[in-house]
Write an enzyme that holds these catalytic residues in place. Sequence first.
Site, PDB file in Angstrom:
ATOM      1  N   HIS A 142       0.432   5.091   6.935  1.00 25.63           N
ATOM      2  CA  HIS A 142       0.828   5.700   5.568  1.00 25.63           C
ATOM      3  C   HIS A 142       0.961   6.995   5.711  1.00 25.63           C
ATOM      4  O   HIS A 142       0.238   7.921   6.333  1.00 25.63           O
ATOM      5  CB  HIS A 142      -0.455   5.172   4.796  1.00 25.63           C
ATOM      6  CG  HIS A 142      -0.857   3.827   4.610  1.00 25.63           C
ATOM      7  ND1 HIS A 142      -1.848   3.184   5.489  1.00 25.63           N
ATOM      8  CD2 HIS A 142      -0.378   2.792   3.853  1.00 25.63           C
ATOM      9  CE1 HIS A 142      -1.908   1.934   5.246  1.00 25.63           C
ATOM     10  NE2 HIS A 142      -1.224   1.656   4.183  1.00 25.63           N
ATOM     11  N   SER A 201       0.944  -1.275  -0.194  1.00 29.49           N
ATOM     12  CA  SER A 201      -0.084   0.088  -0.124  1.00 29.49           C
ATOM     13  C   SER A 201       0.830   1.212  -0.020  1.00 29.49           C
ATOM     14  O   SER A 201       0.386   2.327  -0.419  1.00 29.49           O
ATOM     15  CB  SER A 201      -0.908   0.038   1.218  1.00 29.49           C
ATOM     16  OG  SER A 201      -0.321  -0.176   2.514  1.00 29.49           O
ATOM     17  N   ASP A 258      -4.090   6.837  10.260  1.00 28.63           N
ATOM     18  CA  ASP A 258      -3.694   5.427  11.024  1.00 28.63           C
ATOM     19  C   ASP A 258      -2.277   5.321  11.371  1.00 28.63           C
ATOM     20  O   ASP A 258      -1.924   4.317  11.966  1.00 28.63           O
ATOM     21  CB  ASP A 258      -3.853   4.519   9.538  1.00 28.63           C
ATOM     22  CG  ASP A 258      -3.153   4.717   8.496  1.00 28.63           C
ATOM     23  OD1 ASP A 258      -2.265   5.613   8.520  1.00 28.63           O
ATOM     24  OD2 ASP A 258      -3.457   4.187   7.452  1.00 28.63           O
TER      25      ASP A 258
END
Length: 228
Positions: A199, A43, A196
């Site tokens: 990221h 990701s 979060d």
Amino acid sequence: MMRSLTYGAMGLRSKVTLAGFLLCGVAAPLKAETVHLLALGDSLTQGYGLIEQDGFVPQLRSWLADHGHDVRIVNAGVSGDTTAGGLSRVEWSLTPEIDGMIVALGGNDLLRGLPPESSRANLEGILEVAEAQEVEVLLVGMRAPGNYGPDFKATFDAMYPELSEAYGTLYYPSFFEGIVSEGEAPASAAGLMQADGIHPNAEGVSRIVEAMGPAVEELIARVGADEE
């Protein structure tokens, strides 16, 4: 007589013009061919939580263009992917036009607490495929947090430089090198991470690209040296 002189002068002028044209044609620099890179990752590579142009691959492409490089980067980042996932798709991801590959995997192995030995074996498999297909590699490291214990961290952190040396790849210490110092967790990069804490946000990606860019330039230089 005058006609002959005039014709002769015109012929001479034409020859000089043609010679000059040919000379200019020889002297003109040839346009460099586009370098094709594959960014194999998770990701972080894919650009999770960001609009497309703010993601890692588009920002890296723009940075390289600003530094004079004609580069196409295939975004082979898959959210949630582990080193095992990367290994399962690397062979078909390396299409014939790919000259070099950025490998940035291992973060999800850490989140799942997978054994470092398994992660190492998967990364080694990826590098073996690249070697067999004669694709240059920039291996991007990942640092384990301390909560898994010192032995786990030492084993995990060491696999990247060790594999890079064994396979003769380029090595970049950590994906987060541009926003955190060694020993710090990515979540500590206040203002540069998404909510979060895993990221990076758009500005965080920009700083990551700024820091990693020169290493990618080294990869491009290796590709060019191979083609000469």
